[in-house]
Design an enzyme around this catalytic site. Sequence first.
Site, PDB file in Angstrom:
ATOM      1  N   LYS A  43      52.371  59.272  41.228  1.00 31.35           N
ATOM      2  CA  LYS A  43      52.512  59.021  42.168  1.00 31.35           C
ATOM      3  C   LYS A  43      50.945  58.120  42.663  1.00 31.35           C
ATOM      4  CE  LYS A  43      48.899  62.048  40.576  1.00 31.35           C
ATOM      5  NZ  LYS A  43      48.205  63.376  40.207  1.00 31.35           N
TER       6      LYS A  43
ATOM      7  N   MET B 160      33.228  42.470  51.667  1.00 31.71           N
ATOM      8  CA  MET B 160      35.203  42.365  52.682  1.00 31.71           C
ATOM      9  C   MET B 160      35.942  41.952  51.575  1.00 31.71           C
ATOM     10  SD  MET B 160      37.545  42.718  55.512  1.00 31.71           S
ATOM     11  CE  MET B 160      35.868  44.042  56.400  1.00 31.71           C
TER      12      MET B 160
ATOM     13  N   TYR C  81      25.474  39.289  51.830  1.00 32.22           N
ATOM     14  CA  TYR C  81      24.512  40.077  52.938  1.00 32.22           C
ATOM     15  C   TYR C  81      22.928  40.518  52.830  1.00 32.22           C
ATOM     16  CZ  TYR C  81      29.436  40.222  55.484  1.00 32.22           C
ATOM     17  OH  TYR C  81      30.121  39.453  56.762  1.00 32.22           O
TER      18      TYR C  81
ATOM     19  N   ARG D 205      43.388  74.944  43.657  1.00 32.43           N
ATOM     20  CA  ARG D 205      44.237  73.592  44.348  1.00 32.43           C
ATOM     21  C   ARG D 205      45.171  74.148  44.719  1.00 32.43           C
ATOM     22  NH1 ARG D 205      43.831  67.566  42.030  1.00 32.43           N
ATOM     23  NH2 ARG D 205      45.860  68.537  41.104  1.00 32.43           N
TER      24      ARG D 205
HETATM   25  C1  PLP Z   1      47.865  63.247  39.015  1.00 27.06           C
HETATM   26  C2  PLP Z   1      48.412  64.842  38.750  1.00 27.06           C
HETATM   27  C3  PLP Z   1      49.390  64.916  36.576  1.00 27.06           C
HETATM   28  C4  PLP Z   1      48.826  63.515  35.661  1.00 27.06           C
HETATM   29  O1  PLP Z   1      47.398  63.536  35.736  1.00 27.06           O
HETATM   30  P1  PLP Z   1      46.229  62.724  34.505  1.00 27.06           P
HETATM   31  O2  PLP Z   1      45.274  62.849  34.538  1.00 27.06           O
HETATM   32  O3  PLP Z   1      46.980  61.860  35.244  1.00 27.06           O
HETATM   33  O4  PLP Z   1      47.094  62.216  33.393  1.00 27.06           O
HETATM   34  C5  PLP Z   1      49.228  66.368  36.458  1.00 27.06           C
HETATM   35  N1  PLP Z   1      49.918  67.004  37.039  1.00 27.06           N
HETATM   36  C6  PLP Z   1      49.129  67.319  38.006  1.00 27.06           C
HETATM   37  C7  PLP Z   1      49.008  68.234  38.599  1.00 27.06           C
HETATM   38  C8  PLP Z   1      48.953  66.286  39.076  1.00 27.06           C
HETATM   39  O5  PLP Z   1      48.230  66.662  40.078  1.00 27.06           O
END
Ligand code: PLP
Length: 345
Positions: A33, A290, A242, A128
């Site tokens: 992801k 930036m 800055y 979640r």
């Molecule tokens: C992001 C995620 C993972 C991977 O987690 P890591 O800590 O990066 O290994 C696995 N399962 C779910 C549901 C996630 O959101």
Amino acid sequence: MGTGILTIDLDAIAANWRTLAAMSRGATGAVVKADGYGCGASHVARRLAREGAREFFVATAEEGATLRHALGAGPVINIFSGHMSGDTALIRDHGLVPMLNSPEQANRHRSALPDRPYGVQLDTGMNRLGMEAPDWAATRGDLEAGPLTLVMSHLACADEPAHPQNGAQLAAFTAMSAGVTAPRSFSATGGILLGPDYHFDLTRPGIGLYGGLPFATAQPVVTLSLPVVQIRDVARGETVGYAASFTAERSTKIATVSAGYADGLIRQMSGKARLFSGDAGCRLAGRVSMDLLTVDVTDLPATPDCLDILGPHQGVDALAEAAGTIGYEILTSLGGRYQRAYIGA
Ligand SMILES: *Cc1c(COP(=O)(O)O)cnc(C)c1O
């Protein structure tokens, strides 16, 4: 050239995947992801498919569609956010597998695409994503009668092995998934390290692939080298940047380097992170802006052409610590302006 060079070592990612796969009791997937944690989902996934990974995970159906183009037919692409309204065509056309998170998503998927596979995400205490026990109890019979390919849940505290929530979530997942015949998946990187009781049939490592904690023995994956645009001498008592937040306490040589908070080098690093010329570390002087960093290079024997902010002396977690954040955030913030170079593509 005015842009930094981000080098991503796919051989290291492959080695990390093999190590995590050797530790895992069952099969091992890969989480790609957020564009493969900033490393390039297409490159990472193609390489891991060559290593033998067959199950990939992304957050959204849009990410899944992009990944399907990179991988072609064959590998399974699972979607953590499930089947959202508007996702049906993407799921159908790209052969994606949504992790259904609620009875509403289950209805949507089963009515729109009745023959298409799906997983179920269970909430075992993170609050979640995922179905809670009563939702699951109510929909389970129907879902198990269709093409259910995975039952998964996610740990909230896996990076703290002694945290009591780990055992509590394991007990909840074991109870909720008792009797299912579909494969079960419970552990990301942290859960793999908790041991085989947590692994079930498929693990889902993300951060460990990319060289980040809690996988402390991971091979480092990224290096980031930034070009020096200009060097100047600053007299004792003069200020830099800055808000004039750095005051030279001696005759100081300042290198101005091309990269800044727009490239993910967040302002909280100001005054804390170091940049390296070979083995020699140099402190940031003044605020991150930036597009630019100012670095105290007074003690270097020669004027550098470039300075490294990620590399063997300061990895993603060390840089994260300097910035008061976590390696995940450093990686996924790496900006779009860098020239990306791949080792082992
Ligand atoms: C992001 C995620 C993972 C991977 O987690 P890591 O800590 O990066 O290994 C696995 N399962 C779910 C549901 C996630 O959101």
